[in-house]
Structure formats: C-alpha cells, structure tokens
Write a protein that holds these residues in place. Structure first.
Motif, PDB file in Angstrom:
ATOM      1  N   ASP A 159       0.564  16.174  -2.075  1.00 23.17           N
ATOM      2  CA  ASP A 159       0.531  14.849  -2.701  1.00 23.17           C
ATOM      3  C   ASP A 159       1.082  14.935  -4.109  1.00 23.17           C
ATOM      4  O   ASP A 159       0.835  15.900  -4.822  1.00 23.17           O
ATOM      5  CB  ASP A 159      -0.906  14.313  -2.741  1.00 23.17           C
ATOM      6  N   GLU A 182       1.833  12.765  -7.784  1.00 20.00           N
ATOM      7  CA  GLU A 182       1.552  11.557  -8.567  1.00 20.00           C
ATOM      8  C   GLU A 182       2.686  11.387  -9.555  1.00 20.00           C
ATOM      9  O   GLU A 182       2.923  12.260 -10.386  1.00 20.00           O
ATOM     10  CB  GLU A 182       0.213  11.712  -9.285  1.00 20.00           C
ATOM     11  N   ARG A 229       2.127   3.827 -12.075  1.00 23.95           N
ATOM     12  CA  ARG A 229       1.766   5.066 -11.368  1.00 23.95           C
ATOM     13  C   ARG A 229       1.865   4.936  -9.861  1.00 23.95           C
ATOM     14  O   ARG A 229       1.309   4.024  -9.284  1.00 23.95           O
ATOM     15  CB  ARG A 229       0.332   5.444 -11.726  1.00 23.95           C
ATOM     16  N   ARG A 230       2.580   5.879  -9.246  1.00 23.03           N
ATOM     17  CA  ARG A 230       2.687   5.835  -7.793  1.00 23.03           C
ATOM     18  C   ARG A 230       2.208   7.152  -7.210  1.00 23.03           C
ATOM     19  O   ARG A 230       2.411   8.212  -7.805  1.00 23.03           O
ATOM     20  CB  ARG A 230       4.131   5.578  -7.353  1.00 23.03           C
ATOM     21  N   HIS A 231       1.548   7.046  -6.045  1.00 21.80           N
ATOM     22  CA  HIS A 231       1.119   8.256  -5.342  1.00 21.80           C
ATOM     23  C   HIS A 231       2.011   8.435  -4.129  1.00 21.80           C
ATOM     24  O   HIS A 231       2.139   7.513  -3.324  1.00 21.80           O
ATOM     25  CB  HIS A 231      -0.324   8.117  -4.870  1.00 21.80           C
ATOM     26  N   GLN A 256       3.160  11.006  -0.806  1.00 21.27           N
ATOM     27  CA  GLN A 256       2.857  12.169   0.004  1.00 21.27           C
ATOM     28  C   GLN A 256       4.220  12.740   0.386  1.00 21.27           C
ATOM     29  O   GLN A 256       5.054  12.028   0.973  1.00 21.27           O
ATOM     30  CB  GLN A 256       2.104  11.735   1.250  1.00 21.27           C
ATOM     31  N   ASP A 263       4.993   6.494   0.425  1.00 24.20           N
ATOM     32  CA  ASP A 263       4.298   5.896  -0.727  1.00 24.20           C
ATOM     33  C   ASP A 263       2.875   5.556  -0.282  1.00 24.20           C
ATOM     34  O   ASP A 263       2.671   4.677   0.547  1.00 24.20           O
ATOM     35  CB  ASP A 263       5.038   4.624  -1.173  1.00 24.20           C
ATOM     36  N   THR A 315       0.385   4.789  -2.467  1.00 25.47           N
ATOM     37  CA  THR A 315      -0.307   4.165  -3.606  1.00 25.47           C
ATOM     38  C   THR A 315      -1.335   3.139  -3.130  1.00 25.47           C
ATOM     39  O   THR A 315      -2.485   3.132  -3.558  1.00 25.47           O
ATOM     40  CB  THR A 315       0.717   3.467  -4.533  1.00 25.47           C
ATOM     41  N   ARG A 353      -4.353   4.673  -1.522  1.00 29.77           N
ATOM     42  CA  ARG A 353      -5.227   5.248  -2.562  1.00 29.77           C
ATOM     43  C   ARG A 353      -6.038   4.167  -3.248  1.00 29.77           C
ATOM     44  O   ARG A 353      -7.231   4.325  -3.492  1.00 29.77           O
ATOM     45  CB  ARG A 353      -4.380   5.979  -3.611  1.00 29.77           C
ATOM     46  N   GLU A 354      -5.361   3.026  -3.559  1.00 34.72           N
ATOM     47  CA  GLU A 354      -6.066   1.926  -4.235  1.00 34.72           C
ATOM     48  C   GLU A 354      -7.188   1.406  -3.352  1.00 34.72           C
ATOM     49  O   GLU A 354      -8.295   1.153  -3.810  1.00 34.72           O
ATOM     50  CB  GLU A 354      -5.105   0.776  -4.542  1.00 34.72           C
ATOM     51  N   ARG A 402     -10.020   3.741  -3.383  1.00 30.07           N
ATOM     52  CA  ARG A 402     -10.773   3.666  -4.640  1.00 30.07           C
ATOM     53  C   ARG A 402     -11.654   2.407  -4.660  1.00 30.07           C
ATOM     54  O   ARG A 402     -12.830   2.451  -5.000  1.00 30.07           O
ATOM     55  CB  ARG A 402      -9.796   3.656  -5.828  1.00 30.07           C
TER      56      ARG A 402
END
Ligand code: ADP
Length: 403
Positions: free
Chosen positions: A129, A131, A137-139, A141, A163, A165, A168-169, A172
């Motif tokens: 992964d 960042e 900010r983008r996450h 893989q 992508d 992101t 992940r959001e 969270r």
C-alpha cells in the motif's frame, strides 16, 4: 516474271506475318504490363487496408487501456517507463510525459523504486500500500510483476495501481461510528449500572432517595431507547433502505400540526411558538419523514433556546425557486467554527449540555439525510446575537398540481 510475282507474294506474306506477330507480341506485352500494374495496385490497397486495421486495433487497445480504472505502468528492462495509461496520470497528477524516465525521475517516490527492486528479485506478484503525499492525500494499492519477453527472457516490470482512498475513508468512518456509538451507549448504561448498585447497596430502603434514583435510571433508559431508535433510522437512511412514501402536501398545515405537538412543552418553558409558513406552499414529500425533520429541529430549538423565548417556523419560495423552510430560535446560536459540522453524526457544540439535555447527537444528521432524499439541502444561518436559524429546502410543487 513468274519469279517476280512469287517473290512479291512472299514478301507480302512475310510482311503480314511480321505485322501479325508484332501486334500479337505487343498485345501480350501490354497485357502483362496491365496485369503487373493491377497486381501492384492490389498490393498497395492490401497494404493500406492492413495498416488501417492495425491502426484501428491499436486505437481500440489504447482506448481500452486508457479507460481502465486501474493505473498501469510498464517499465522496460532498463527500468525506464515504456507505457502508461490515463488513470496513472490522474492518480499521480502527472503534468508532463514520463516516457523514457526512471521511476525515481518520474514519481520521486523511493517506495516505488523499492517495489521495482523487490519484484526483480521475487519473480512473482509483489504488492504493497502506498500513500501519496500532497494536499489531496490518496491511498493506492500497488501490485508489480515481471513481464516475460519472447523466449521467456525477462523484459521489464508491470505495475498496476488501485485507488483505495474511498475504501479507506469508509473504513475510517465505520470505525469512528462504532467508537462513537459504543461511547454513547456506555454513558447511559454506566449511569443505570451505578444507580442500580447504589440502590442495591441500601439506598432502596430510603424511599425518597430510591424514587430519585429510579427517576434517573428511567431517564437514562429513555435515552438509550432514543439513541437506538435514531441509530436504526440513520442506518436505514444511509443505506437507502428507507423508501419514501411521497404525496403532495400543503406545508403550513403540516408545520401547524407539528407545532401543536410541542404546545405543552413550549408552555412549560414559556416559549412562544409561531407559524409563519406562507399559505399555499406545497411539496411532494414523505409526510412522516418530513414531520421528523420538523420535530428534530423544533426539539433542538426548545432544548437550546431560553425559557421565555420565541421559536418561529417560516416558509417561502427562495430566489432559486425552491421552497425554503426555517426554524428560528433566540438561544445561544451556533458558533461560526461549528457551522460546517453541526450536521455530522455525533457532533455537538457543547457536549456536556447536549448530553445533559438527553440529545443523541444524531438529530441534525437525520434531518440532513431526509432533506437530501427529497432533493433539497439543509444548512444553518448564523447571525450573531440572534439565535440559530436552521433552514432546509425542498423542490416546490405548484398548488394546482397539489389538488
Ligand atoms: P443533539 O441530540 O445533541 O441535540 P443534534 O444533531 O440535534 O444532536 O444537534 C447537534 C448539535 O448542534 C447539538 O449538540 C448542539 O450543540 C447544536 N445545536 C443544534 N440545534 C441547536 C440550536 N437550536 N441552538 C443551539 N445549538 C444547537
């Protein structure tokens, strides 16, 4: 004489023969030339067609490559960028071409260089992964694999980026939600437990204390109930499992009916309630859900507004042609720094005060969801010293259509 005649005939004959032969040979020569020309033309057209087909195939492949959601990057055996697609450009916000550059030149990300080195050693798919730095900010893989050449010789490396992101959001948000819910449930539960233990430890024998403690337990049990109800409503609204039962309605009448439900409470707090919704304003709504919007906003206005205050419900058609409804009180209002956040789940301006009033922290989030589901929006107006005005809009239905 006879010889001369004969000779003349032979000459004519030979001449004619020669002419016929010459014509025949000329014709064959001409035919051959035409045939060769036709063959050449045919070959030329074939070549053009092949080129066209190859170009079409290439264009289709490129379109497919560029329409992929994943970012794709192909490195040559020297570790230089050979090919990449549009998604990759977008993910890494590339503003110039990177063909021919090394990974570090192109992306300035040591993690990617490391991944490139790992894949050379591993010989299988390597993933990790990533960042991306920057404001947005983008996450990502990233998966990398070696690409084999013609005879199995190593050729280069292929990187595929997803992508994640949004995932992940969501993760969270889910974790925050679970943490918030646990916290909200624990507070009334620990109060119930505490007072029950005190009662069992002897307070039950003192009738006056026992009654007081049981009243506290009862209040916190109610709070748990409200919280669970609100949680169920919000989870249904957020997952789209609450279909709207739409029907045309006149809004002044609806506001009046909800205000009546608050009449006793308002009298208890000497609050004056007034209905200033314009006559004849109609909308197509789910009446139960819209009532809930009014109830949540009026409940807050009475909860946070002062004793002896005033709460007004208003309604008009705004400049955008939408119906705009407002609930105004003369309480402390919302501080500017909280304006953008009050509609978030569990956001409170004054945590202690809100809990003490029995709030679940979900009322405004529910309002926002219901209003959005009706095609409108919800917001709060801040006018220092003039309390809070919570507003929401709804698409208008002409009075004629409502009948
Ligand atoms: P709660 O159950 O805590 O009232 P809400 O989602 O209804 O949750 O409201 C979120 C927060 O916004 C409240 O905790 C309170 O701090 C603030 N708030 C809402 N309505 C008003 C109002 N009319 N006046 C002042 N503050 C308000």
């Amino acid at each position: 004489m006879i010889w001369i005649i004969r000779n003349w005939e032979v000459t004519v004959f030979v001449g004619a023969l020669a002419a016929v032969l010459t014509h025949f040979i000329w014709e064959r020569f001409q035919n051959k030339r035409a045939l060769a020309k036709a063959q050449q033309e045919y070959d030329r057209r074939l070549l053009v067609r092949e080129k066209e087909l190859a170009a079409q195939g290439q264009a289709r492949l490129e379109a497919l490559f560029d329409s992929m959601i994943e970012g794709v990057l192909l490195l040559d055996p020297l570790g230089r960028v050979e090919l990449y697609n549009r998604s990759l450009e977008r993910m890494f916000q590339l503003t110039t071409g990177i063909r021919g550059l090394t990974i570090i030149e192109a992306f300035r990300l040591p993690e990617l260089v490391k991944l490139g080195e790992e894949v050379q050693g591993a010989g299988e798919v390597v993933g990790f992964d990533l960042e991306l730095p920057g404001e947005n900010r983008r996450h990502l893989q990233a998966n990398a694999t070696l690409v084999a050449g013609a005879e199995g010789a190593r050729r280069g490396a292929l990187f595929v980026f997803h992508d994640i992101t949004r995932l992940r959001e969501l993760e969270r948000t889910r974790q925050e939600f679970v943490a918030n819910v646990s916290h909200e449930l624990r507070t009334p539960l620990s109060m119930i437990k505490g007072y029950t233990e005190t009662l069992l430890d002897g307070a039950k024998d003192d009738a006056e204390r026992a009654t007081r403690f049981l009243q506290v337990i009862d209040r916190h049990a109610d709070r748990l109930n409200f919280l669970i109800d609100d949680l169920l409503v919000i989870s249904k609204l957020e997952s789209g499992q609450m279909p709207l039962n739409l029907q045309p309605i006149e809004l002044r009448g609806l506001a009046g009916r909800v205000l009546e439900q608050f009449a006793a409470r308002a009298t208890g707090r000497q609050v004056m309630l007034s209905n200033e919704v314009g006559e004849g304003l109609c909308a197509t709504v789910d009446v139960d859900r819209l009532e809930q919007v009014f109830v949540n906003l009026l409940d807050n206005a009475l909860k946070y507004g002062p004793v002896g205050g005033r709460v007004t419900v208003s309604g008009r058609v705004n400049e955008e042609g939408m119906l705009e409804l407002g609930i105004q009180d003369d309480g402390p209002g919302i501080p500017p720094e909280a304006q953008a956040r009050v509609f978030e789940r569990f956001y409170r301006v004054d945590k202690a005060r809100s809990r003490e009033q029995g709030g679940t922290g979900l009322g405004l989030a529910i309002v926002k969801h219901i209003v959005h589901a009706h095609g409108g929006k919800a917001w709060v107006r801040i006018e220092p010293g003039r309390g809070a005005t919570f507003l929401f809009s709804l698409p208008q239905l002409s009075a004629a259509a409502a009948h």
